[in-house]
Design a protein around this motif. Structure first.
Motif, PDB file in Angstrom:
ATOM      1  N   ASN A  83       0.837  -1.211   0.000  1.00 15.13           N
ATOM      2  CA  ASN A  83       0.000   0.000   0.000  1.00 15.13           C
ATOM      3  C   ASN A  83       0.869   1.259   0.000  1.00 15.13           C
ATOM      4  O   ASN A  83       0.404   2.332   0.346  1.00 15.13           O
ATOM      5  N   ALA A  85       2.648   2.889   1.786  1.00 18.79           N
ATOM      6  CA  ALA A  85       3.012   3.438   3.099  1.00 18.79           C
ATOM      7  C   ALA A  85       3.755   4.753   2.982  1.00 18.79           C
ATOM      8  O   ALA A  85       4.751   4.979   3.656  1.00 18.79           O
ATOM      9  N   LEU A  86       3.276   5.627   2.110  1.00 25.71           N
ATOM     10  CA  LEU A  86       3.857   6.974   2.063  1.00 25.71           C
ATOM     11  C   LEU A  86       3.394   7.716   3.308  1.00 25.71           C
ATOM     12  O   LEU A  86       2.341   7.417   3.856  1.00 25.71           O
ATOM     13  N   TYR A  87       4.204   8.690   3.737  1.00 28.12           N
ATOM     14  CA  TYR A  87       3.813   9.448   4.919  1.00 28.12           C
ATOM     15  C   TYR A  87       2.857  10.553   4.489  1.00 28.12           C
ATOM     16  O   TYR A  87       3.265  11.505   3.820  1.00 28.12           O
ATOM     17  N   PRO A  88       1.578  10.448   4.867  1.00 27.77           N
ATOM     18  CA  PRO A  88       0.575  11.362   4.307  1.00 27.77           C
ATOM     19  C   PRO A  88       0.765  12.807   4.724  1.00 27.77           C
ATOM     20  O   PRO A  88       0.284  13.703   4.049  1.00 27.77           O
ATOM     21  N   HIS A  89       1.467  13.043   5.838  1.00 38.60           N
ATOM     22  CA  HIS A  89       1.599  14.413   6.306  1.00 38.60           C
ATOM     23  C   HIS A  89       2.833  15.101   5.734  1.00 38.60           C
ATOM     24  O   HIS A  89       3.130  16.227   6.086  1.00 38.60           O
ATOM     25  N   PHE A  98      13.074  11.636   3.779  1.00 35.73           N
ATOM     26  CA  PHE A  98      12.897  11.070   5.121  1.00 35.73           C
ATOM     27  C   PHE A  98      13.993  10.069   5.515  1.00 35.73           C
ATOM     28  O   PHE A  98      14.576  10.192   6.601  1.00 35.73           O
ATOM     29  N   ARG A 148      11.686   6.439  -2.500  1.00 36.87           N
ATOM     30  CA  ARG A 148      12.063   6.511  -1.088  1.00 36.87           C
ATOM     31  C   ARG A 148      13.016   5.373  -0.737  1.00 36.87           C
ATOM     32  O   ARG A 148      13.894   5.513   0.114  1.00 36.87           O
TER      33      ARG A 148
END
Lengths: 367, 278
Positions: A83, A85-89, A98, A148
């Motif tokens: 899915n 797992a990107l950081y939504p914020h 990151f 990433r």
């Protein structure tokens, strides 16, 4: 040199054995797919390697370093999740940066920008750097997730069914992109998938899993042409393989309602004394054709147009067989056809062990 | 066009119902606010004025002369420290309950729910005995400890439900990207917990700010009185002096209303975010 290795690794969840005594050696720079149905142990294997799950016994090493007791952040790996797992914020830029900002990695903000821009350029997402993940399409999110991972040049790259959320066309394009990426980066990739086509197209070697056990570990060509057992033969390939139960006698295979003359192609196979065998043949190994009525042996049940060919499902005695046919000939349901078996494409399996029977001079393909 | 008129009628009806509810709910507050701003002789005059013709802050000045600022300060200290303690401990507890499989995990969750259903009044006597034996009665620290203990279960529960909605892969990704578990909690999970933190923070804040019973039992000295206790003692002090009484009520109500209006958007998404999986 082996880069990633599993030695007798076992993992249990309560009473369920998720992975049983896995031995696996992945060479440096290889693209290895872990292929199997859900619950086969492939994802457990990946999570063990990532350090998200602890092994009950056995030894896991990355680059000749035992990693069993290392937390994920110290294993020098990168992972792309199903899915994403990107950081939504965080923006795309911040997502890519990151991993570089983690403690113990001393990069100046200049170096970070440079690395992020470089990766963004390779993946063609420079224009998206200021956006947030929810403003991206599935394919773009996928690229950010890959980026990433790439940005740190990890020792091993883990991909967990990264294409399964994309639509069919995009998935096929991303296969090529990922393969091109691997050629370019040269890092070791471990790729989990349940899609045999992905595994066959991208991997240098495929590890087929079922029921928590490794079934076969070999190159795509060998997996396809010399499956180690009935499971591998059936799981790999666009459609299910035809299995015919019967016996071999007088250079012929006698099934229920079907007899296949084998000629000398059966010579040397370790057939049981009573001749009981399971014959396996892929759809493309059987060709249906129009023959004189007295020689017809099969009745057409279903017709599937698949582009370059027509696939027919035919009834032979009590067996149902899938086979190919010339697309220029019109077949009707219920028509009688004759079948030709390509003797080079026959597989024989032991009905007891379900293992493939080999000629003595063939090496054993099980890892 | 028959249906158009029906739509208008329906909207009108729901508007009227909403106005009615709003009036009933707001009337006491509006009346209190307007009274607290009237000069004493006009408070009980007939007919009553909703919007005072003459505005005065004399009642508020009386309050300040009565040490009101100390009480407000006490309430603020107690509320804010309690909120911070509850959110810190509660989030870490909720994170571990949500992310780690360990023996007795479901038992802990069950106990948290069970504790939530014990009425606070029944805890007061044992709490007092305990606080007295460790010398924390009549101290702000004692109140903070008790409020934190009483409110922690609801915070843990809201945060547990909220963290449950954040995919595990996100903190796994952060750990693989080179962050320790604590760092990934701080950098990735916490920023995504905003609505949950606000919802549970508001719960704790209103409780700590409004609590009367616990504070009344624990606190005797004037210098550590919180606002509700102080207001109660005004009842005796001012007798039927509605002006200062209502002014003090306003001082206690308005900050809570202001904070709720400020955060209501997050509060709602925090509540529903938790309720989906909770």
């Amino acid at each position: 040199m082996s880069d990633v290795s599993f030695r007798a690794v076992t993992k249990q969840y309560g009473a369920v054995t998720a992975l049983h005594a896995l031995d696996l050696d992945i060479k440096s720079g290889e693209f290895v797919s872990l292929l199997g149905p859900s619950g086969s142990g492939k994802t457990t294997t990946l999570n063990l390697l990532a350090g998200l799950v602890e092994a009950d016994s056995g030894e896991i090493s990355i680059g000749n370093r035992r990693v069993n007791d290392l937390p994920p952040d110290r294993r020098d790996i990168a992972m792309v999740f199903q899915n994403y797992a990107l950081y939504p914020h965080l923006t795309v830029f911040e997502n890519l940066a990151f991993p570089l900002k983690a403690k113990g990695r001393q990069f100046t903000s200049n170096q970070i920008s440079k690395k992020v821009e470089n990766v963004a350029q390779i993946l063609g997402i420079e224009a998206l750097l200021a956006r947030y993940p929810k403003e991206l399409s599935g394919g773009q999110q996928q690229r950010v997730a890959l980026g990433r991972g790439m940005v740190r040049d990890p020792h091993v790259f883990l991909l967990d069914e990264p294409l399964s959320n994309l639509d069919a066309r995009l998935r096929i394009r991303m296969r090529r992109d990922i393969k091109a990426l691997h050629d370019r980066l040269g890092s070791t990739i471990v790729y989990v998938t349940h899609d045999q086509a992905e595994a066959l197209t991208m991997s240098s070697r495929i590890a087929v899993f079922d029921g928590g056990a490794l079934q076969q570990f070999a190159s795509p060509v060998d997996i396809y042409n010399f499956p180690a057992n009935m499971f591998v033969a059936n799981f790999v390939g666009e459609r299910e393989i035809n299995f015919l139960h019967g016996t071999i006698a007088d250079e012929r295979f006698h099934g229920s309602g079907v007899t296949v003359p084998l000629g000398r192609s059966v010579d040397g196979f370790a057939i049981a004394a009573d001749g009981a065998t399971i014959l396996g043949i892929r759809t493309e190994g059987v060709v249906a054709g129009v023959v004189a009525a007295d020689r017809a042996s099969a009745i057409v049940e279903q017709i599937e147009m698949i582009g370059p060919q027509v696939v027919l499902y035919v009834k032979v005695g009590s067996e149902s067989i899938s086979c190919i046919a010339d697309p220029t000939i019109h077949f009707a349901k219920g028509a009688a056809v004759g079948l030709t078996f390509d003797l080079d494409k026959l597989h024989f399996f032991d009905p007891e062990t379900q293992k493939a029977l080999r000629k003595p001079n063939q090496s054993v393909w099980l890892s | 066009m028959h249906y158009r008129r029906e739509i208008v009628l329906r909207k009108l009806l729901s508007f009227c119902v909403n106005v009615f509810i709003a009036v009933v709910a707001l009337a006491p507050i509006v009346w209190g606010l307007s009274t607290s701003l009237k000069p004493t002789q006009k408070i009980l005059s007939l007919p009553p004025e909703i919007i005072p013709s003459e505005i005065t802050f004399v009642h508020y000045r009386t309050l300040i002369a009565q040490n009101m600022l100390t009480y407000v300060g006490n309430s603020m200290i107690v509320s804010l420290v309690t909120v911070m303690l509850c959110l810190t401990i509660g989030t870490v507890a909720a994170y571990s309950l949500s992310r780690f499989e360990f023996k007795g995990r479901s038992l802990v969750l069950l106990i948290i729910i069970a504790v939530m259903s014990i009425p606070i009044a029944s805890l007061i006597v044992p709490s007092y005995t305990l606080m007295a034996s460790i010398g924390l009665t009549d101290k702000l620290v004692g109140l903070i400890v008790l409020y934190t203990a009483y409110q922690l279960p609801i915070v843990i529960w809201i945060m547990y439900a909220y963290i449950g909605t954040i995919p595990r892969e996100i903190d796994n990704a952060a750990m693989i990207d080179g962050y320790s578990r604590l760092a990934s909690l701080r950098k990735v999970v916490l920023p995504l917990c905003g609505p949950g933190l606000i919802a549970s923070g508001l719960f704790v804040l209103t409780f700590a700010w409004n609590d009367f019973v616990v504070a009344a039992v624990m606190i005797t000295s004037d210098s550590v009185k919180t606002l509700p206790v102080a207001i109660y003692s005004f009842l005796g002090y001012f007798g039927r002096e509605w002006g200062p009484l209502l002014a003090s009520s306003m001082v206690s109500i308005i900050p809570v209303i202001a904070i709720f209006i400020l955060f209501q958007r997050y509060f709602l998404s925090g509540m529903t975010g938790g309720s989906v999986k909770g």
